[in-house]
Write a protein that holds these residues in place. Structure first.
Motif, PDB file in Angstrom:
ATOM      1  N   ARG A   1      19.009  82.900  -0.941  1.00  0.00           N
ATOM      2  CA  ARG A   1      19.505  84.167  -0.411  1.00  0.00           C
ATOM      3  C   ARG A   1      18.778  85.301  -1.116  1.00  0.00           C
ATOM      4  O   ARG A   1      18.594  85.276  -2.338  1.00  0.00           O
ATOM      5  CB  ARG A   1      21.012  84.263  -0.603  1.00  0.00           C
ATOM      6  CG  ARG A   1      21.772  83.207   0.193  1.00  0.00           C
ATOM      7  CD  ARG A   1      23.260  83.223  -0.137  1.00  0.00           C
ATOM      8  NE  ARG A   1      23.883  84.471   0.238  1.00  0.00           N
ATOM      9  CZ  ARG A   1      24.257  84.796   1.479  1.00  0.00           C
ATOM     10  NH1 ARG A   1      24.018  83.957   2.477  1.00  0.00           N
ATOM     11  NH2 ARG A   1      24.841  85.939   1.737  1.00  0.00           N
ATOM     12  N   HIS A   2      18.390  86.316  -0.338  1.00  0.00           N
ATOM     13  CA  HIS A   2      17.545  87.369  -0.867  1.00  0.00           C
ATOM     14  C   HIS A   2      18.166  88.743  -0.640  1.00  0.00           C
ATOM     15  O   HIS A   2      18.748  89.007   0.422  1.00  0.00           O
ATOM     16  CB  HIS A   2      16.176  87.314  -0.193  1.00  0.00           C
ATOM     17  CG  HIS A   2      15.486  85.998  -0.339  1.00  0.00           C
ATOM     18  ND1 HIS A   2      14.886  85.596  -1.514  1.00  0.00           N
ATOM     19  CD2 HIS A   2      15.332  84.967   0.542  1.00  0.00           C
ATOM     20  CE1 HIS A   2      14.381  84.389  -1.354  1.00  0.00           C
ATOM     21  NE2 HIS A   2      14.647  83.978  -0.134  1.00  0.00           N
ATOM     22  N   PRO A   3      18.048  89.637  -1.628  1.00  0.00           N
ATOM     23  CA  PRO A   3      18.538  91.006  -1.436  1.00  0.00           C
ATOM     24  C   PRO A   3      17.774  91.710  -0.324  1.00  0.00           C
ATOM     25  O   PRO A   3      16.662  91.308   0.052  1.00  0.00           O
ATOM     26  CB  PRO A   3      18.292  91.667  -2.790  1.00  0.00           C
ATOM     27  CG  PRO A   3      17.253  90.839  -3.453  1.00  0.00           C
ATOM     28  CD  PRO A   3      17.439  89.443  -2.950  1.00  0.00           C
ATOM     29  N   VAL A   4      18.370  92.776   0.182  1.00  0.00           N
ATOM     30  CA  VAL A   4      17.829  93.496   1.341  1.00  0.00           C
ATOM     31  C   VAL A   4      17.517  94.937   0.947  1.00  0.00           C
ATOM     32  O   VAL A   4      18.311  95.586   0.250  1.00  0.00           O
ATOM     33  CB  VAL A   4      18.845  93.494   2.506  1.00  0.00           C
ATOM     34  CG1 VAL A   4      18.350  94.365   3.666  1.00  0.00           C
ATOM     35  CG2 VAL A   4      19.115  92.070   2.974  1.00  0.00           C
ATOM     36  N   VAL A   5      16.373  95.434   1.415  1.00  0.00           N
ATOM     37  CA  VAL A   5      16.027  96.848   1.271  1.00  0.00           C
ATOM     38  C   VAL A   5      15.705  97.404   2.652  1.00  0.00           C
ATOM     39  O   VAL A   5      14.832  96.883   3.348  1.00  0.00           O
ATOM     40  CB  VAL A   5      14.801  97.047   0.349  1.00  0.00           C
ATOM     41  CG1 VAL A   5      14.406  98.528   0.297  1.00  0.00           C
ATOM     42  CG2 VAL A   5      15.087  96.526  -1.061  1.00  0.00           C
ATOM     43  N   VAL A   6      16.436  98.442   3.075  1.00  0.00           N
ATOM     44  CA  VAL A   6      16.074  99.138   4.311  1.00  0.00           C
ATOM     45  C   VAL A   6      15.067 100.223   3.949  1.00  0.00           C
ATOM     46  O   VAL A   6      15.189 100.907   2.935  1.00  0.00           O
ATOM     47  CB  VAL A   6      17.298  99.745   5.046  1.00  0.00           C
ATOM     48  CG1 VAL A   6      18.113  98.659   5.710  1.00  0.00           C
ATOM     49  CG2 VAL A   6      18.151 100.577   4.108  1.00  0.00           C
ATOM     50  N   LEU A   7      14.054 100.364   4.794  1.00  0.00           N
ATOM     51  CA  LEU A   7      12.927 101.260   4.530  1.00  0.00           C
ATOM     52  C   LEU A   7      12.842 102.308   5.627  1.00  0.00           C
ATOM     53  O   LEU A   7      12.897 101.977   6.815  1.00  0.00           O
ATOM     54  CB  LEU A   7      11.633 100.443   4.486  1.00  0.00           C
ATOM     55  CG  LEU A   7      10.311 101.207   4.383  1.00  0.00           C
ATOM     56  CD1 LEU A   7      10.215 101.967   3.069  1.00  0.00           C
ATOM     57  CD2 LEU A   7       9.138 100.233   4.527  1.00  0.00           C
ATOM     58  N   SER A   8      12.677 103.588   5.241  1.00  0.00           N
ATOM     59  CA  SER A   8      12.631 104.680   6.218  1.00  0.00           C
ATOM     60  C   SER A   8      11.374 105.522   5.996  1.00  0.00           C
ATOM     61  O   SER A   8      11.174 106.093   4.926  1.00  0.00           O
ATOM     62  CB  SER A   8      13.883 105.550   6.077  1.00  0.00           C
ATOM     63  OG  SER A   8      13.934 106.546   7.076  1.00  0.00           O
ATOM     64  N   HIS A   9      10.523 105.599   7.032  1.00  0.00           N
ATOM     65  CA  HIS A   9       9.274 106.339   6.962  1.00  0.00           C
ATOM     66  C   HIS A   9       9.517 107.846   7.084  1.00  0.00           C
ATOM     67  O   HIS A   9      10.611 108.303   7.413  1.00  0.00           O
ATOM     68  CB  HIS A   9       8.319 105.873   8.067  1.00  0.00           C
ATOM     69  CG  HIS A   9       8.816 106.139   9.461  1.00  0.00           C
ATOM     70  ND1 HIS A   9       8.769 107.381  10.056  1.00  0.00           N
ATOM     71  CD2 HIS A   9       9.359 105.305  10.402  1.00  0.00           C
ATOM     72  CE1 HIS A   9       9.256 107.317  11.277  1.00  0.00           C
ATOM     73  NE2 HIS A   9       9.639 106.068  11.516  1.00  0.00           N
ATOM     74  N   GLY A  10       8.464 108.623   6.860  1.00  0.00           N
ATOM     75  CA  GLY A  10       8.553 110.071   6.971  1.00  0.00           C
ATOM     76  C   GLY A  10       8.400 110.552   8.401  1.00  0.00           C
ATOM     77  O   GLY A  10       8.079 109.781   9.315  1.00  0.00           O
ATOM     78  N   SER A  11       8.620 111.846   8.606  1.00  0.00           N
ATOM     79  CA  SER A  11       8.475 112.440   9.937  1.00  0.00           C
ATOM     80  C   SER A  11       7.045 112.271  10.430  1.00  0.00           C
ATOM     81  O   SER A  11       6.085 112.610   9.736  1.00  0.00           O
ATOM     82  CB  SER A  11       8.826 113.934   9.869  1.00  0.00           C
ATOM     83  OG  SER A  11       8.636 114.558  11.112  1.00  0.00           O
ATOM     84  N   GLY A  12       6.893 111.724  11.627  1.00  0.00           N
ATOM     85  CA  GLY A  12       5.577 111.494  12.203  1.00  0.00           C
ATOM     86  C   GLY A  12       4.898 110.234  11.728  1.00  0.00           C
ATOM     87  O   GLY A  12       3.748 109.973  12.091  1.00  0.00           O
ATOM     88  N   GLY A  13       5.588 109.427  10.938  1.00  0.00           N
ATOM     89  CA  GLY A  13       5.010 108.191  10.418  1.00  0.00           C
ATOM     90  C   GLY A  13       5.512 106.968  11.151  1.00  0.00           C
ATOM     91  O   GLY A  13       6.113 107.048  12.223  1.00  0.00           O
ATOM     92  N   ASN A  14       5.276 105.811  10.549  1.00  0.00           N
ATOM     93  CA  ASN A  14       5.825 104.567  11.085  1.00  0.00           C
ATOM     94  C   ASN A  14       5.961 103.551   9.965  1.00  0.00           C
ATOM     95  O   ASN A  14       5.521 103.787   8.834  1.00  0.00           O
ATOM     96  CB  ASN A  14       4.985 104.015  12.249  1.00  0.00           C
ATOM     97  CG  ASN A  14       3.575 103.612  11.843  1.00  0.00           C
ATOM     98  OD1 ASN A  14       3.256 103.480  10.655  1.00  0.00           O
ATOM     99  ND2 ASN A  14       2.720 103.416  12.821  1.00  0.00           N
ATOM    100  N   ALA A  15       6.580 102.430  10.275  1.00  0.00           N
ATOM    101  CA  ALA A  15       6.881 101.440   9.246  1.00  0.00           C
ATOM    102  C   ALA A  15       5.615 100.823   8.665  1.00  0.00           C
ATOM    103  O   ALA A  15       5.500 100.652   7.445  1.00  0.00           O
ATOM    104  CB  ALA A  15       7.788 100.358   9.831  1.00  0.00           C
ATOM    105  N   LEU A  16       4.643 100.482   9.506  1.00  0.00           N
ATOM    106  CA  LEU A  16       3.461  99.779   9.017  1.00  0.00           C
ATOM    107  C   LEU A  16       2.645 100.626   8.048  1.00  0.00           C
ATOM    108  O   LEU A  16       1.922 100.089   7.211  1.00  0.00           O
ATOM    109  CB  LEU A  16       2.590  99.315  10.186  1.00  0.00           C
ATOM    110  CG  LEU A  16       3.114  98.114  10.973  1.00  0.00           C
ATOM    111  CD1 LEU A  16       2.159  97.752  12.098  1.00  0.00           C
ATOM    112  CD2 LEU A  16       3.340  96.901  10.065  1.00  0.00           C
ATOM    113  N   GLN A  17       2.728 101.970   8.142  1.00  0.00           N
ATOM    114  CA  GLN A  17       2.055 102.831   7.169  1.00  0.00           C
ATOM    115  C   GLN A  17       2.515 102.539   5.747  1.00  0.00           C
ATOM    116  O   GLN A  17       1.799 102.789   4.789  1.00  0.00           O
ATOM    117  CB  GLN A  17       2.341 104.305   7.466  1.00  0.00           C
ATOM    118  CG  GLN A  17       1.489 104.952   8.528  1.00  0.00           C
ATOM    119  CD  GLN A  17       1.832 106.430   8.668  1.00  0.00           C
ATOM    120  OE1 GLN A  17       2.921 106.871   8.303  1.00  0.00           O
ATOM    121  NE2 GLN A  17       0.907 107.197   9.221  1.00  0.00           N
ATOM    122  N   LEU A  18       3.739 102.033   5.620  1.00  0.00           N
ATOM    123  CA  LEU A  18       4.323 101.773   4.311  1.00  0.00           C
ATOM    124  C   LEU A  18       4.320 100.287   3.980  1.00  0.00           C
ATOM    125  O   LEU A  18       5.019  99.842   3.063  1.00  0.00           O
ATOM    126  CB  LEU A  18       5.744 102.333   4.255  1.00  0.00           C
ATOM    127  CG  LEU A  18       5.874 103.835   4.556  1.00  0.00           C
ATOM    128  CD1 LEU A  18       7.320 104.281   4.425  1.00  0.00           C
ATOM    129  CD2 LEU A  18       4.975 104.660   3.636  1.00  0.00           C
TER     130      LEU A  18
END
Length: 352
Positions: free
Chosen positions: A91-108
């Motif tokens: 079992r693994h901990p979870v981190v939700v990730l939020s990009h900046g305005s005008g960005g997307n997830a893959l950038q991070l």
């Protein structure tokens, strides 16, 4: 008149040649790490939106599946993953990730992949209305929608999709820029419509305010009840915000409900950080919050590394050159330091 036409034709041909070269140019591949994260892409229905959410998940994986280089093009470096790999046992901990305005997830992906390699499930969405190629100033002021997206992602990941085994007793949130505000909102931060208006009066024509003002956004029409409502999600115990938006709009008593462990990073020496992101005073208002300023960096240092062609082409585009690190430390070196800082914060919190 003919020379004008010839110049116009030459200019058009120059643009065609330039962008043709960009399309053909392959950013030099970098060696893949020995251990790669798994990657899954899917969609999740969102009752508070008029469309499903596009979701990206990085996870601790066995080294099967298909190795891919994602997010890479002639302008930006990408990162290596194993698409469809078998999730690692446990079992693994979870981190939700939020990009900046005008960005997307893959950038991070450069930081999401690192967290997954260290044993965390990272789940992100491209927030509608504030994402790459879908960035609308009239939707950007609807800041309450993004934390609702993130809470929905937690609801979804709790069901164990894609064969994953999330540990919902260990949850964190990581956000950049507007995403930094979004994850602080999950921790209980509340903002004030009037304080936001006052901030934009002081910063007319600058950064976020200027972009929205130029588009004709009337801040007095913001839905005050929705804007100022708490989006607290008690499941989230650890929050890291990088250059969070709206620190000057936080309401009186707007940090009183924050019980999560919080770390805030500003990119650059404190005195150089624009008011739109400067958060040292905000950190002082949050009990047990950690704060650090990262020297030799600026806001866009957090985005994916740019190729030489990216620095040229994006500079010629006429907008903010998000690839220009002139006078700053090497972005790759900064990313190594930020990986250690961010992953270390969550690993300590999760007991990894």
């Amino acid at each position: 008149m003919k020379w004008v036409i010839r110049l116009a034709v030459a200019a058009v041909l120059g643009v065609v040649v330039l962008f043709g070269a960009v399309a053909l140019l392959k950013t030099k591949d970098r060696p893949a790490p020995d251990v790669l994260p798994g990657l899954a892409l899917t969609q999740v229905p969102a009752p508070h939106r008029d469309m499903p959410l596009d979701v990206t998940v990085w996870y601790p994986a066995q080294q099967d599946g298909t190795e891919e280089l994602v997010g890479q093009n002639a302008l930006f470096y990408g990162h290596h993953v194993r698409r469809g790999a078998t999730p690692r046992d446990g079992r693994h901990p979870v981190v939700v990730l939020s990009h900046g305005s005008g960005g997307n997830a893959l950038q991070l992906g450069w930081i999401a992949g690192e967290l997954a390699r260290q044993g965390m499930i990272v789940v992100a969405t491209d927030h509608p209305g504030t994402r790459l190629r879908d960035s609308d100033p009239f939707q950007t002021v609807r800041v309450w929608e993004r934390p609702l997206d993130l809470s929905l992602l937690l609801d979804w990941i709790a069901t164990g999709p894609e064969g994953l085994s999330p540990d919902m007793s260990r949850i964190g949130a990581l956000g950049f820029s507007l995403g930094g505000h979004s994850v602080l909102a999950l921790a209980g931060e509340r903002v004030s419509k009037q304080r936001f208006i006052d901030y934009c009066d002081r910063n007319a024509g600058l950064v976020d305010c200027g972009w929205m003002q130029a588009a004709g956004v009337d801040f007095t029409t913001i839905e005050q009840e929705a804007y100022e409502a708490s989006r607290l999600d008690r499941r989230v115990g650890h929050v890291l915000a990088v250059d969070p938006a709206l620190p000057q709009a936080v309401a009186e008593g707007g940090t009183d409900d924050i019980l999560a462990r919080v770390r805030i990073l500003n990119l650059g020496a404190v005195e150089t950080v624009p008011e739109a992101m400067r958060a040292d005073a905000l950190a002082d208002r949050i009990e047990r919050a950690e704060y650090a300023a990262v020297p030799g960096a600026w806001h866009f240092s957090f985005l994916a590394e740019c190729s030489a062609m990216g620095r040229i082409v994006i500079g010629l585009a006429g907008d903010d050159n998000i690839c220009s690190d002139s006078g700053m430390r090497d972005r790759g070196v900064l990313h190594q330091e930020l990986r250690a800082d961010i992953a270390g914060f969550f690993a300590r919190g999760f007991g990894l």
